[in-house]
Scaffold this motif. Structure first.
Motif, PDB file in Angstrom:
ATOM      1  N   GLY A 166       0.831  -1.210   0.000  1.00 53.33           N
ATOM      2  CA  GLY A 166       0.000   0.000   0.000  1.00 53.33           C
ATOM      3  C   GLY A 166       0.862   1.255   0.000  1.00 53.33           C
ATOM      4  O   GLY A 166       0.591   2.220  -0.721  1.00 53.33           O
ATOM      5  N   GLU A 167       1.916   1.238   0.786  1.00 55.36           N
ATOM      6  CA  GLU A 167       2.795   2.410   0.868  1.00 55.36           C
ATOM      7  C   GLU A 167       3.581   2.577  -0.435  1.00 55.36           C
ATOM      8  O   GLU A 167       3.730   3.697  -0.947  1.00 55.36           O
ATOM      9  CB  GLU A 167       3.774   2.231   2.041  1.00 55.36           C
ATOM     10  N   ALA A 168       4.072   1.456  -0.964  1.00 54.46           N
ATOM     11  CA  ALA A 168       4.858   1.526  -2.204  1.00 54.46           C
ATOM     12  C   ALA A 168       3.999   2.028  -3.356  1.00 54.46           C
ATOM     13  O   ALA A 168       4.440   2.823  -4.192  1.00 54.46           O
ATOM     14  CB  ALA A 168       5.445   0.147  -2.527  1.00 54.46           C
ATOM     15  N   LEU A 169       2.760   1.556  -3.374  1.00 53.41           N
ATOM     16  CA  LEU A 169       1.804   2.006  -4.407  1.00 53.41           C
ATOM     17  C   LEU A 169       1.688   3.529  -4.388  1.00 53.41           C
ATOM     18  O   LEU A 169       1.722   4.197  -5.425  1.00 53.41           O
ATOM     19  CB  LEU A 169       0.475   1.313  -4.125  1.00 53.41           C
ATOM     20  N   GLU A 170       1.611   4.071  -3.188  1.00 52.13           N
ATOM     21  CA  GLU A 170       1.420   5.519  -3.053  1.00 52.13           C
ATOM     22  C   GLU A 170       2.648   6.307  -3.498  1.00 52.13           C
ATOM     23  O   GLU A 170       2.539   7.475  -3.879  1.00 52.13           O
ATOM     24  CB  GLU A 170       1.052   5.848  -1.604  1.00 52.13           C
ATOM     25  N   CYS A 171       3.820   5.666  -3.457  1.00 53.34           N
ATOM     26  CA  CYS A 171       5.023   6.360  -3.952  1.00 53.34           C
ATOM     27  C   CYS A 171       4.889   6.691  -5.438  1.00 53.34           C
ATOM     28  O   CYS A 171       5.567   7.577  -5.951  1.00 53.34           O
ATOM     29  CB  CYS A 171       6.271   5.498  -3.738  1.00 53.34           C
ATOM     30  N   LEU A 172       4.044   5.937  -6.153  1.00 55.06           N
ATOM     31  CA  LEU A 172       3.816   6.207  -7.574  1.00 55.06           C
ATOM     32  C   LEU A 172       2.649   7.174  -7.760  1.00 55.06           C
ATOM     33  O   LEU A 172       2.193   7.390  -8.896  1.00 55.06           O
ATOM     34  CB  LEU A 172       3.517   4.901  -8.331  1.00 55.06           C
ATOM     35  N   GLY A 173       2.126   7.709  -6.671  1.00 53.90           N
ATOM     36  CA  GLY A 173       1.008   8.647  -6.764  1.00 53.90           C
ATOM     37  C   GLY A 173      -0.189   7.970  -7.432  1.00 53.90           C
ATOM     38  O   GLY A 173      -0.422   6.765  -7.251  1.00 53.90           O
ATOM     39  N   GLY A 174      -0.908   8.724  -8.242  1.00 53.63           N
ATOM     40  CA  GLY A 174      -2.088   8.184  -8.923  1.00 53.63           C
ATOM     41  C   GLY A 174      -1.728   7.040  -9.860  1.00 53.63           C
ATOM     42  O   GLY A 174      -2.505   6.105 -10.044  1.00 53.63           O
ATOM     43  N   ASN A 175      -0.558   7.110 -10.471  1.00 51.71           N
ATOM     44  CA  ASN A 175      -0.156   6.030 -11.380  1.00 51.71           C
ATOM     45  C   ASN A 175      -0.122   4.678 -10.661  1.00 51.71           C
ATOM     46  O   ASN A 175      -0.371   3.638 -11.268  1.00 51.71           O
ATOM     47  CB  ASN A 175       1.241   6.312 -11.962  1.00 51.71           C
ATOM     48  N   GLY A 176       0.215   4.696  -9.381  1.00 55.86           N
ATOM     49  CA  GLY A 176       0.279   3.448  -8.623  1.00 55.86           C
ATOM     50  C   GLY A 176      -1.080   2.816  -8.427  1.00 55.86           C
ATOM     51  O   GLY A 176      -1.187   1.622  -8.156  1.00 55.86           O
ATOM     52  N   TYR A 177      -2.125   3.613  -8.557  1.00 57.44           N
ATOM     53  CA  TYR A 177      -3.490   3.116  -8.353  1.00 57.44           C
ATOM     54  C   TYR A 177      -4.064   2.553  -9.653  1.00 57.44           C
ATOM     55  O   TYR A 177      -5.168   2.036  -9.689  1.00 57.44           O
ATOM     56  CB  TYR A 177      -4.361   4.272  -7.830  1.00 57.44           C
ATOM     57  N   VAL A 178      -3.306   2.707 -10.722  1.00 58.15           N
ATOM     58  CA  VAL A 178      -3.788   2.303 -12.042  1.00 58.15           C
ATOM     59  C   VAL A 178      -3.160   0.959 -12.419  1.00 58.15           C
ATOM     60  O   VAL A 178      -1.958   0.736 -12.214  1.00 58.15           O
ATOM     61  CB  VAL A 178      -3.464   3.412 -13.082  1.00 58.15           C
ATOM     62  N   GLU A 179      -4.009   0.094 -12.948  1.00 55.44           N
ATOM     63  CA  GLU A 179      -3.649  -1.307 -13.213  1.00 55.44           C
ATOM     64  C   GLU A 179      -2.334  -1.458 -13.971  1.00 55.44           C
ATOM     65  O   GLU A 179      -1.520  -2.332 -13.679  1.00 55.44           O
ATOM     66  CB  GLU A 179      -4.793  -1.949 -14.004  1.00 55.44           C
ATOM     67  N   GLU A 180      -2.112  -0.585 -14.987  1.00 57.12           N
ATOM     68  CA  GLU A 180      -0.919  -0.741 -15.844  1.00 57.12           C
ATOM     69  C   GLU A 180       0.393  -0.669 -15.054  1.00 57.12           C
ATOM     70  O   GLU A 180       1.417  -1.149 -15.510  1.00 57.12           O
ATOM     71  CB  GLU A 180      -0.883   0.382 -16.895  1.00 57.12           C
ATOM     72  N   SER A 181       0.360  -0.060 -13.880  1.00 52.95           N
ATOM     73  CA  SER A 181       1.610   0.078 -13.115  1.00 52.95           C
ATOM     74  C   SER A 181       2.025  -1.241 -12.477  1.00 52.95           C
ATOM     75  O   SER A 181       3.151  -1.373 -11.991  1.00 52.95           O
ATOM     76  CB  SER A 181       1.434   1.127 -12.004  1.00 52.95           C
ATOM     77  N   GLY A 182       1.109  -2.210 -12.425  1.00 49.97           N
ATOM     78  CA  GLY A 182       1.421  -3.491 -11.776  1.00 49.97           C
ATOM     79  C   GLY A 182       1.178  -3.453 -10.275  1.00 49.97           C
ATOM     80  O   GLY A 182       1.092  -4.500  -9.628  1.00 49.97           O
ATOM     81  N   MET A 183       1.060  -2.247  -9.717  1.00 46.99           N
ATOM     82  CA  MET A 183       0.921  -2.163  -8.260  1.00 46.99           C
ATOM     83  C   MET A 183      -0.432  -2.677  -7.752  1.00 46.99           C
ATOM     84  O   MET A 183      -0.487  -3.326  -6.701  1.00 46.99           O
ATOM     85  CB  MET A 183       1.151  -0.719  -7.779  1.00 46.99           C
ATOM     86  N   PRO A 184      -1.542  -2.421  -8.475  1.00 48.00           N
ATOM     87  CA  PRO A 184      -2.817  -2.963  -7.965  1.00 48.00           C
ATOM     88  C   PRO A 184      -2.782  -4.491  -7.822  1.00 48.00           C
ATOM     89  O   PRO A 184      -3.295  -5.027  -6.844  1.00 48.00           O
ATOM     90  CB  PRO A 184      -3.836  -2.507  -9.014  1.00 48.00           C
ATOM     91  N   ARG A 185      -2.160  -5.187  -8.766  1.00 50.51           N
ATOM     92  CA  ARG A 185      -2.099  -6.657  -8.643  1.00 50.51           C
ATOM     93  C   ARG A 185      -1.280  -7.072  -7.414  1.00 50.51           C
ATOM     94  O   ARG A 185      -1.650  -7.960  -6.661  1.00 50.51           O
ATOM     95  CB  ARG A 185      -1.508  -7.275  -9.913  1.00 50.51           C
ATOM     96  N   LEU A 186      -0.168  -6.373  -7.248  1.00 48.22           N
ATOM     97  CA  LEU A 186       0.694  -6.661  -6.095  1.00 48.22           C
ATOM     98  C   LEU A 186      -0.076  -6.424  -4.785  1.00 48.22           C
ATOM     99  O   LEU A 186       0.030  -7.200  -3.835  1.00 48.22           O
ATOM    100  CB  LEU A 186       1.910  -5.738  -6.178  1.00 48.22           C
ATOM    101  N   TYR A 187      -0.856  -5.357  -4.774  1.00 48.60           N
ATOM    102  CA  TYR A 187      -1.634  -4.984  -3.585  1.00 48.60           C
ATOM    103  C   TYR A 187      -2.751  -6.000  -3.312  1.00 48.60           C
ATOM    104  O   TYR A 187      -2.971  -6.413  -2.176  1.00 48.60           O
ATOM    105  CB  TYR A 187      -2.213  -3.584  -3.821  1.00 48.60           C
ATOM    106  N   ARG A 188      -3.430  -6.434  -4.385  1.00 47.86           N
ATOM    107  CA  ARG A 188      -4.521  -7.403  -4.214  1.00 47.86           C
ATOM    108  C   ARG A 188      -3.995  -8.750  -3.735  1.00 47.86           C
ATOM    109  O   ARG A 188      -4.644  -9.446  -2.968  1.00 47.86           O
ATOM    110  CB  ARG A 188      -5.266  -7.607  -5.544  1.00 47.86           C
ATOM    111  N   ASP A 189      -2.811  -9.111  -4.254  1.00 50.47           N
ATOM    112  CA  ASP A 189      -2.242 -10.416  -3.884  1.00 50.47           C
ATOM    113  C   ASP A 189      -1.675 -10.410  -2.457  1.00 50.47           C
ATOM    114  O   ASP A 189      -1.518 -11.469  -1.847  1.00 50.47           O
ATOM    115  CB  ASP A 189      -1.095 -10.796  -4.843  1.00 50.47           C
ATOM    116  N   ALA A 190      -1.377  -9.216  -1.939  1.00 47.82           N
ATOM    117  CA  ALA A 190      -0.566  -9.129  -0.707  1.00 47.82           C
ATOM    118  C   ALA A 190      -1.155  -9.808   0.532  1.00 47.82           C
ATOM    119  O   ALA A 190      -0.419 -10.429   1.295  1.00 47.82           O
ATOM    120  CB  ALA A 190      -0.244  -7.658  -0.405  1.00 47.82           C
ATOM    121  N   PRO A 191      -2.484  -9.725   0.786  1.00 44.30           N
ATOM    122  CA  PRO A 191      -2.966 -10.317   2.054  1.00 44.30           C
ATOM    123  C   PRO A 191      -2.999 -11.845   2.058  1.00 44.30           C
ATOM    124  O   PRO A 191      -3.156 -12.454   3.110  1.00 44.30           O
ATOM    125  CB  PRO A 191      -4.402  -9.774   2.175  1.00 44.30           C
ATOM    126  N   LEU A 192      -2.875 -12.470   0.888  1.00 46.27           N
ATOM    127  CA  LEU A 192      -3.184 -13.902   0.808  1.00 46.27           C
ATOM    128  C   LEU A 192      -2.268 -14.787   1.650  1.00 46.27           C
ATOM    129  O   LEU A 192      -2.735 -15.702   2.333  1.00 46.27           O
ATOM    130  CB  LEU A 192      -3.165 -14.356  -0.664  1.00 46.27           C
TER     131      LEU A 192
END
Ligand SMILES: Cc1cc2nc3c(=O)[nH]c(=O)nc-3n(C[C@H](O)[C@H](O)[C@H](O)COP(=O)(O)OP(=O)(O)OC[C@H]3O[C@@H](n4cnc5c(N)ncnc54)[C@H](O)[C@@H]3O)c2cc1C
Length: 563
Positions: A395-421
């Protein structure tokens, strides 16, 4: 007729090229750990790292997640087939993982370091795509449990370790390579598997299983370790998808789960309608048998979460090193440097403890009782802590990319969704923390082994010494509470998370003081080994104390990208 020149509305400025074309194994904490563990030439690992960090592999990962598996219950004529269809990208990722022996291959060799080398490959390749790590990891973990049935282990062991990826439902003995899954969780409970209702009735050389499983991941595996109630009590079984006569076993896939993340992987609900299975281990001792699989899978949860933490951290550092705001790169703003360095510390600590535990598992597999005792206590503690931290890190790393981190193409949303598993499965947070108490009660020597490991750094850092002192008291109090029913901060189940966290952090501190660059160890001890975290309990990342030397810490998260 002359064409009008295209109307130029704007020039694209200050956007960061994606992090692609780099070596995922360009990771000093990982490479240093391999050297300490005596694992030789990392050339193959760097080759795999280049492949994991390539744009082509990133595309496979995207495709495997954008085209999730599809269940085909019946063929065109109405016959049940119970097959799951995957995108070709999934199969390509699987073929690499199996080809590099990330599944059960290390069990085929008695050479020291095989399990550590495999852990490193899994850590690197899972950064390419995490979902397919599930069947790979379960296949790795199946072997120690299967060894409780020596005949079955010798019949299938070599095929589970084969480096040929051979998908498709066929008689297991005739395939070039096999994959294994596990099915324990039922509708009425996953943590409390003793409440399982699936029945097993003896028949011929095996049993017939009737009942259901609420979570059964990777249902296209060839073999499954399953828990069911036999007349003798809860028992472990090996259930083949295809029977030796070529007919399909009665394992019906009811539907696939619609999951938060882990979307490339199929997780199913299944029913057994008098499905055939062989017993594994002593009837009535199912938990004791399958627990070996659970332990090996827990190690992969730690490795997988350390890998996700590393990927999040490297991606954030790459972005912040290029993107500019207020006249300079993001990474040079002091507050952003503090966030990035904090993430880098978390990553270094997670990787270092994961590889130390992989080394312990390697030695324990060859009969080292001290390392087995360390693993018994440190593994659930690390599984609890490292896996719990990963969603916060991503979540924190995603925010380092600002809005781009919240967008699927950055790869961060997948990383974030997978993280709690990794925290949910193989013992959710509470259950894993409670397992720390169980380890203390049932393996009393494990506390002394853990403290001896931590004391290898005694005298090197006063904050670590103080944390080790607190841990020593906490372990004593927890053990006394167990035998005498005492009270106190560390006594009883409600203190289990605190104790697990203290174990994990103090062990990480000791490992970093001994093995990491001085600036990394100093920043870790300063920020994580106080009586309270630097900014008060539960603070987000980026609250490091002032006066630390952050450049060497940040340097650990830098990777070079090919032009
Ligand atoms: C994507 C995915 C794939 C999975 N794949 C598989 C698979 O292939 N095979 C398989 O067998 N299972 C699988 N699981 C199931 C997983 O292992 C279980 O979900 C997990 O063990 C928890 O069981 P449960 O869901 O029944 O939760 P419960 O047991 O109902 O627990 C719910 C919550 O209560 C907590 N809790 C339980 N007991 C206590 C206690 N005594 N004290 C304090 N807190 C407690 C738990 O920590 C958890 O947070 C999968 C799960 C997911 C999400």
């Amino acid at each position: 007729m002359t064409r009008a020149a295209p109307h130029v509305t704007h020039e694209v400025l200050n956007q960061v090229p994606p992090l692609a074309g780099y070596d995922v194994a360009d990771d000093p904490a990982l490479i240093d750990a391999l050297r300490r563990e005596g694992v030789g030439d990392p050339a193959e690992l760097h080759e795999l790292g280049e492949r994991a960090g390539s744009a082509a592999t990133q595309d496979l990962a995207r495709l495997a997640n954008e085209h999730p598996p599809v269940l085909r219950t019946h063929d065109s004529r109405g016959n049940r087939i119970d097959e799951v269809e995957f995108h070709p990208a999934w199969h390509e990722l699987m073929a690499v993982a199996v080809g590099h022996g990330m599944h059960a291959a290390p069990w085929l060799s008695a050479d020291p370091g095989e399990h550590v080398a495999r852990a490193a490959r899994f850590y690197v390749w899972t950064q390419a795509e995490a979902g397919h790590g599930c069947p790979i990891s379960m296949t790795y973990a199946s072997v120690p449990a299967l060894r409780h049935a020596p005949e079955l282990a010798s019949r299938f062991g070599a095929l589970l370790g084969s480096r040929s990826y051979d998908p498709g439902l066929r008689v297991p003995d005739g395939k070039a390579g096999l994959l294994a899954g596990m099915a324990m969780t039922e509708k009425q409970g996953g943590s409390d598997v003793r409440a399982n209702t699936t029945r097993a009735v003896p028949v011929g050389d095996g049993y017939q299983l009737t009942g259901h499983k609420w979570f059964c991941s990777a249902p296209m595996c060839d073999l499954f370790l399953v828990l069911a109630q036999a007349p003798e009590g809860l028992t472990c079984f090996l259930l083949p998808r295809v029977l030796p006569d070529g007919t399909r076993n009665a394992m019906r896939i009811q539907r696939l789960k619609d999951k938060l993340g882990n979307r490339s992987n199929a997780s199913s609900e299944v029913e057994y309608d008098a499905a055939f299975a062989w017993p594994v281990g002593e009837p009535g001792r199912g938990v004791a048998t399958i627990i070996e699989m659970v332990s090996a899978t827990r190690l992969d949860c730690v490795i997988g979460s350390a890998a996700a933490t590393r990927l999040a951290c490297v991606t954030a550092a790459h972005y912040a090193g290029i993107r500019r705001s207020f006249g300079t790169t993001l990474a040079t703003h002091p507050l952003m440097a503090s966030v990035l360095a904090d993430l880098a510390l978390e990553s270094e600590a997670a990787t270092t403890v994961a590889m130390r535990l992989a080394g312990a598992a390697d030695r324990a597999s060859r009969g080292d009782a001290t390392e087995a005792a360390l693993l018994r206590l440190a593994l659930p503690a690390a599984k609890y802590w490292v896996c719990k931290r990963t969603p916060m890190v991503t979540g924190e790393a995603l925010e380092c990319l600002g809005g781009n981190g919240y967008v699927e193409e950055s790869g961060m949303p997948r990383l974030y969704r997978d993280a709690p598993l990794n925290s949910v499965w193989e013992g959710s947070g509470n259950v894993t923390a409670l397992d720390v108490l169980r380890a203390l009660a049932r393996s009393p020597g494990s506390a002394d082994t853990l403290l001896a490991e931590i004391d290898l750094a005694a005298g090197a850092d006063r904050r670590l010494d103080a944390a080790a002192g607190r841990l020593r008291c906490a372990l004593k109090e927890a053990a006394a509470a167990d035998s005498e029913g005492g009270m106190g901060r560390w006594a009883g189940q409600s203190g289990a998370r605190r104790l697990a966290g203290l174990i994990a952090l103090t062990l990480q501190g000791s490992l970093l003081v001994r093995h990491a660059p001085a600036a990394v160890a100093d920043a870790f001890c300063a920020s994580r080994l106080g009586t309270e975290p630097a900014g008060g309990p539960g603070v987000p990342f980026g609250t490091l104390p002032d006066g630390l030397d952050l450049d060497p810490v940040l340097g650990r998260a830098a990777v070079s990208v090919r032009g």
